[in-house]
Design an enzyme around this catalytic site. Structure first.
Site, short mmCIF file in Angstrom:
data_model
loop_
_atom_site.label_atom_id
_atom_site.label_comp_id
_atom_site.label_asym_id
_atom_site.label_seq_id
_atom_site.Cartn_x
_atom_site.Cartn_y
_atom_site.Cartn_z
N ASN A 128 14.52 74.09 -16.19
CA ASN A 128 15.67 74.85 -15.69
C ASN A 128 16.18 75.87 -16.69
O ASN A 128 17.38 76.06 -16.84
CB ASN A 128 16.79 73.88 -15.31
CG ASN A 128 16.54 73.25 -13.96
OD1 ASN A 128 16.07 73.91 -13.05
ND2 ASN A 128 16.85 71.96 -13.84
N SER A 163 11.94 72.95 -7.31
CA SER A 163 12.96 72.21 -6.57
C SER A 163 12.31 71.02 -5.88
O SER A 163 11.15 71.09 -5.48
CB SER A 163 13.64 73.11 -5.53
OG SER A 163 14.66 72.40 -4.86
N GLU A 211 22.76 76.20 -2.99
CA GLU A 211 22.92 74.74 -2.90
C GLU A 211 24.37 74.33 -3.21
O GLU A 211 24.95 73.51 -2.50
CB GLU A 211 21.94 74.11 -3.90
CG GLU A 211 22.04 72.65 -4.13
CD GLU A 211 21.23 72.26 -5.39
OE1 GLU A 211 20.04 72.59 -5.46
OE2 GLU A 211 21.82 71.64 -6.31
N GLY A 245 8.49 62.76 -18.00
CA GLY A 245 9.63 62.17 -17.30
C GLY A 245 9.35 62.15 -15.80
O GLY A 245 8.24 62.46 -15.35
N LYS A 295 15.02 80.57 -8.34
CA LYS A 295 15.46 79.18 -8.37
C LYS A 295 16.97 79.09 -8.69
O LYS A 295 17.69 78.26 -8.14
CB LYS A 295 14.67 78.40 -9.43
CG LYS A 295 15.15 76.98 -9.72
CD LYS A 295 15.13 76.07 -8.48
CE LYS A 295 15.15 74.60 -8.86
NZ LYS A 295 16.25 74.18 -9.71
N MET A 326 9.98 64.14 -13.27
CA MET A 326 9.43 65.35 -12.67
C MET A 326 8.00 65.60 -13.15
O MET A 326 7.09 65.83 -12.34
CB MET A 326 10.30 66.56 -13.00
CG MET A 326 11.70 66.53 -12.41
SD MET A 326 11.79 67.07 -10.68
CE MET A 326 11.77 68.87 -10.90
N GLY A 327 7.81 65.58 -14.47
CA GLY A 327 6.48 65.86 -15.02
C GLY A 327 5.44 64.87 -14.51
O GLY A 327 4.33 65.24 -14.10
#
Lengths: 342, 342, 342, 342
Positions: B97, B123, B198, B9, B191, B11-12
């Protein structure tokens, strides 16, 4: 003793009823003549009324005692008028919900004329007639002492609660339900903080009951979580379909959270178990804000009150822009989409 | 060095792109063959892909390095499968996550087979390809050191920010944007707290901008307050019709609140000045809740995070029952009615 | 263009330095003659100074531009004096931290004389000289436009941050770091809310780092819980001995929480890793309180700011009485005793 | 009817006393033989006791009713032992403060043996003997109905409060002070949320009284503000030296905040007007945390409870690191110094 009452709405009329019951007399002033007529027919010779303020002042014995019990927004003008009509030695009382700042200013303005100003924060709501009114009083000592016979009749009396362990002998006025708190404004200051506490306590109940209300979430939502929802890790822990009216009822006896607010909550839930008659738009009438202002001024943390007040703001839609901003940020950094409406 | 990536996806795929740019090679695994095709045509010989997990493992050089970058809900099953396919000395990484509890359990389960488990909180969101990814890493020291060449390529590098005053010489890995935080779970723990911060920072901006948004309230509502509303004492103090997109823009340069979140907020407001494309139903993806759970467990006050999380709950309608309860109480003790809808 | 600066402390002197660098000239006024001497020797012919306010006014070209940059408590008196000394068409600027209410009053008082009043909320702290100052401006349009050459030199300039995607062509003043927000007070209003956001963002970091700080609680307190403590159900989840200075460093690059505040935090932690030089008594300089007052007035929820402010109050000991009250209640209903001091 | 009671501490002994008063009998089990001796001499033939659990079980009539009333930490082991000793048809009750998760697990473990598990959240504290205990009950319907005669004797009874308007006829059990809330765990779940509300209500009082406590700030601090303190704009509004014990007393009668907690608070303040016997280190016994965990799980905002819980954490020093962090940031960006200790 005679009391002059300006404003014969529910609160003013019930105060008049309580003092007349105790053998005092009253003169009332209200533009709504039906309010005067109702009390006249109910109280007979003990009550006299007029729609005209000057006439009203004229009918009072000196030194006059004038209690003003009208909406906070209108109080200032009436007290100014009374400042013209009253004489040295008279006492004017603001029993409404004025901000205590006003009391300080009014007392200063009336003082040169010899008129005494007394502020009385009055709690008791629609139940005051039978339950008595809790009175928090600010002003000079002499005038407040002069009012004692009336205050005693208006307040609930020592029998309204068990005496605090260790207290014996002649009950203090606080034990009877009225207290001279300090100089001008002290009554409304204490009443203001009282209301601040009330906001917090109300919110504590509402929040806890909301958790109970959602205690069946695990049964209702097993396995149906979208990518933008946090799945419930242990649905087996949230399978309770609770009878919330009965829960509030059981807490009324023997529990640590028993209170008058809980009594009322149980009553409201008995009458409307799902609260269908409410939309959840909660207003606030100022005292909570003023208490928070005071906390900020003197540097005292007030997280409970702040949370309670902000919930009310939020219930009226005033979080919406901030919520949209959060959605905009989430989309910006993570490509997250908003949840669809339920 | 070779990286195996499960899940191509956004990110990967971007992590693969970053390492290939730096001269490394990658083998990908994804059921969506279009994701494989896209990277194959883009990266040529440096990339090889397959839809089959066993085939994927077979194509990797030993000791294998397998980075799993798929939705948290699916990660556990894939890691279990990898536990069957991998061999002693191999390294499996969860870069998604997951809750850090899972990392601790997985590391324990894989340890007897000699498979090393590394958790990497990642992140960077949709900007990671150009900006680099901030990597928070948990696991044994040996395997984490082995990954160093890859981590260095994925992370932003020291040039992404000015060096902290006082730091000189060879930059630490933290200065390059990746940090071995501790044993299994430490990466996702750090994280998780990062995301908790955040939430709080996002809410701080949203709340402040909401105040600016209503700064013209005095001009808009002069004198139109019902008995159930608190009148604005000083309308003259709230007569500012502010250009909020420009305000967020001006704060980006030189102010104390300059941040990457603010950059994104300014961008979102430039694109949609009134946030008309949002409904304000803000979801939360778990990390905020888990951070709050952690704060509760260890007894650390977390009022900012709690407020930020509760606002999100509330934005989705989950205050409604509590709000109705407050209205019911107010009617019960004071005869107050709710405000009408705007 | 010429600027008159009253107050040559760090902020005032650095503003003078920035405009002189850009080719403008300045006249300074400060009772501390060493401040004048320093700038004179540093800036040569571009700077002229005097300790006397009337003398200072006399040295300025008309229409005069006078920037007052002194502590908020002293500003009012100086502006009153300037109101006597200046003439129609002159501009007086308050660049300090006055409450915006004052701006509204001052502008009204100066207007009949034709003196223009401009309020400039100035952010940038001790770094403004190199980084530039972020300027939030309130006042009439004509005078603010007249100041444009000076404002451009004081502000950071467009190069201080990447341009927001979508923005092109001639940068707006906001992109250069200064913004005319609205009429008198608008500058300080926006700066006030900026500081409110700053309180919230600071607290978000502090709270998250506090959770990290206690992440080793399970290792440190295994099994040693008294009857009045809640035992840790899963000590195995809290066994992380984290290097917090390095964690703040790693977040500076590529993470969602990267910000200037984080840069400073990483610097502070690098210099003093255990924060031994601090006692944790956090003061507040007013803007947070005023922002909260504004939120209350206009009915906007501000839970983040409230929590941040109350933490500061609490850090100074102002929760103590409430804490004692809780202990008293717990003893009363449950016979619970307080925890001993650690 | 016969009740077996394991644990004859204050709560267990008082429950025994209440049922014996009503004509029931009890068998007790406690390792502290002095507890057995005391009840034996007080209750005569109606009570029988032993220190040995197996012996205790042997003395009970079948189907046995065993109420376990010991610290939450020890309850699990005793219930496991009882699982070995009891027989099909027997009932075991946990009346302590177990987390409701445990109830669900225990009920599942005991079910195959035909042993019925009932959880009873018990509120009433040290006053239960005279006031009665409020009982919140979870478990199967049959066994809970079987317990009815005992529950009726332990609960306060309908006379303990005025009946809710509208309720007439035969009082529900809730009106008598006990309620079958739902399946296993429901009793402790409702009790847990009850305690969450209790935390919030306590904090509301403590916070309000803290504001009253500082209402004389204007008189005490006129004009003595350092550069790092926010000056009090209107000291004339904070000149009230209030008698807080008397204020809590006056609120007990007729006010909206009248409650049992307020009764106790007034008592505590009468006994120790300045709370000198307390240090303000407030512990929490778990239920507040668990309620907050539940709110987080099901997505219900709980800002009041969160604030109340965090205040307790903070009272024990767990804000200190965060506070130091704030001081470090303020020094870094603004050169601000901390306030000296008072």
């Amino acid at each position: 003793m005679q009391l002059g009452m300006v404003g014969l709405g529910r609160m003013g009329a019930n105060i008049v009823r309580r003092i007349v019951r105790d053998g005092h007399t009253a003169v009332g002033c209200d533009r709504r003549t039906e309010n005067i007529d109702e009390l006249t027919s109910e109280l007979g010779d003990s009550f006299d009324g007029t729609a005209d303020l000057a006439d009203f002042v004229g009918r009072l014995e000196t030194p006059r005692v004038v209690w003003v019990m009208i909406p906070a927004g209108a109080t200032g003008a009436v007290i100014d008028q009374l400042g013209e009509l009253l004489e040295s030695g008279d006492i004017v009382i603001d029993g409404g919900n004025s901000r205590y700042h006003e009391d300080i200013h009014r007392a200063e303005r009336l003082s040169p004329k010899g008129i005494h100003y007394v502020d009385i924060g009055t709690s008791g709501g629609v139940f005051g007639l039978e339950r008595g009114f809790c009175l928090m009083i600010g002003g000079e000592s002499g005038p407040v002492e002069h009012l004692d016979p009336l205050l005693k009749s208006i307040a609930p009396g020592v029998g309204a609660a068990e005496r605090t362990p260790g207290r014996d002998g002649e009950p203090s006025t606080a034990e009877q339900g009225y207290l001279h708190c300090g100089p001008a404004g002290a009554g409304h200051f204490v009443k203001m903080v009282h209301n601040g506490i009330e906001y917090g306590a109300m919110a504590a109940y509402a929040e806890g009951l909301n958790i109970l209300h959602k205690a069946n979430f695990g049964a209702e939502h097993a396995g149906e979580f979208s990518a933008e929802e946090t799945p419930l890790e242990h649905p087996e822990f949230y399978r309770y379909d609770l009878d919330i009216p009965e829960v509030t009822e059981v807490w009324r006896r023997g529990s640590v959270v028993a209170s008058w607010l809980l009594d009322l909550t149980a009553g409201a839930l008995y009458a409307d178990p799902n609260l269908d008659s409410f939309d959840g738009r909660v207003s606030d009438s100022g005292e909570g804000r003023w208490t928070l202002d005071a906390a900020i001024d003197v540097g005292v943390p007030a997280p409970i009150l702040a949370a309670a007040l902000f919930q009310r703001f939020s219930s009226r839609g005033d979080s919406l822009y901030a919520d949209k901003m959060l959605s905009a940020m989430r989309e910006a950094f993570g490509g997250h989409h908003e949840l669809p409406k339920k």
